[in-house]
Enzyme design. Structure first.
Site, PDB file in Angstrom:
ATOM      1  N   HIS A 153       1.115  -0.839   0.099  1.00  0.00           N
ATOM      2  CA  HIS A 153       0.402   0.071   0.015  1.00  0.00           C
ATOM      3  C   HIS A 153       1.189   1.394   0.306  1.00  0.00           C
ATOM      4  CE1 HIS A 153      -4.016   1.952   2.043  1.00  0.00           C
ATOM      5  NE2 HIS A 153      -2.513   2.925   1.648  1.00  0.00           N
ATOM      6  N   GLU A 154       1.657   1.670   0.609  1.00  0.00           N
ATOM      7  CA  GLU A 154       2.886   2.261   0.887  1.00  0.00           C
ATOM      8  C   GLU A 154       4.110   2.301  -0.460  1.00  0.00           C
ATOM      9  OE1 GLU A 154       2.290   4.210   3.066  1.00  0.00           O
ATOM     10  OE2 GLU A 154       0.434   2.804   4.224  1.00  0.00           O
TER      11      GLU A 154
HETATM   12 ZN   LIG Z   1      -2.663   5.358   1.922  1.00  0.00          ZN
END
Ligand SMILES: [Zn+2]
Length: 183
Positions: A153-154
């Site tokens: 996600h990051e």
């Molecule tokens: Zn985010």
């Protein structure tokens, strides 16, 4: 310290930019950004600090989310066995990944998104990742479960990708191919 005022929200163009690689040896400024990102995530999980400063709890934060288009992010997250993964990383990348996919049954959220976006977000079930810690040492991480999902996600933030870009628009709750759910 960073607070919610420092976090840019969806619609801001920086969240759609491809962030630039940071050059080593890392500048004091880049090291400070990495450390501030990690500090924010830790603070956001501390009930007293979070209440005092009105921080929304998060497990990861990427530099573009504070308006800095550089390849830096931090995460502070525990896996299902209770192992803590707490890193600020510069120039993180995935060097290999499983064919098997996974997804969170409750979907994903984001500190830059002030609304619920329902749907399954396909992620690799296992990744081998590399990056540099603020002191300049390279680390290799084998991640699965929530830490692996959080890393992906990051990393997406560094490429201008939001989690909901990956949700199947027509069938948001169709389990992704080759996947096992993470509850
Ligand atoms: Zn985010």
């Amino acid at each position: 310290m960073l607070t919610m005022k420092d976090i840019v929200r969806e619609g801001h163009p920086v969240l759609r930019q491809k962030a630039v690689v940071v050059t080593s040896p890392f500048s004091e400024e880049d090291v400070k950004i990495a450390e501030q990102l990690l500090e924010f995530v830790k603070n956001s999980q501390d009930p007293e600090i979070a209440a005092k400063y009105n921080l929304r709890p998060g497990i990861g934060l990427a530099a573009p989310q504070i308006g800095v288009s550089k390849r830096i992010f931090a995460f502070h997250v525990t896996d299902e066995s209770g192992n803590l993964y707490s890193y600020a990383l510069l120039n993180p990348k995935i060097i290999s990944h499983s064919v098997q996919m996974t997804y969170l049954d409750g979907g994903e959220g984001c500190l830059s998104v002030d609304r619920d976006v329902p749907g399954f977000v396909p992620r690799y079930a296992k990744i081998t990742a590399k990056g540099f810690t603020p002191d300049g040492s390279e680390v290799e991480l084998k991640l699965k479960g929530l830490p692996g999902i959080c890393f992906q996600h990051e990393l997406d933030h560094l490429d201008g990708i939001m989690f909901y870009d990956r949700i199947n628009e027509k069938q948001p709750f169709e389990p992704p191919a080759n996947s096992a759910v993470l509850r």
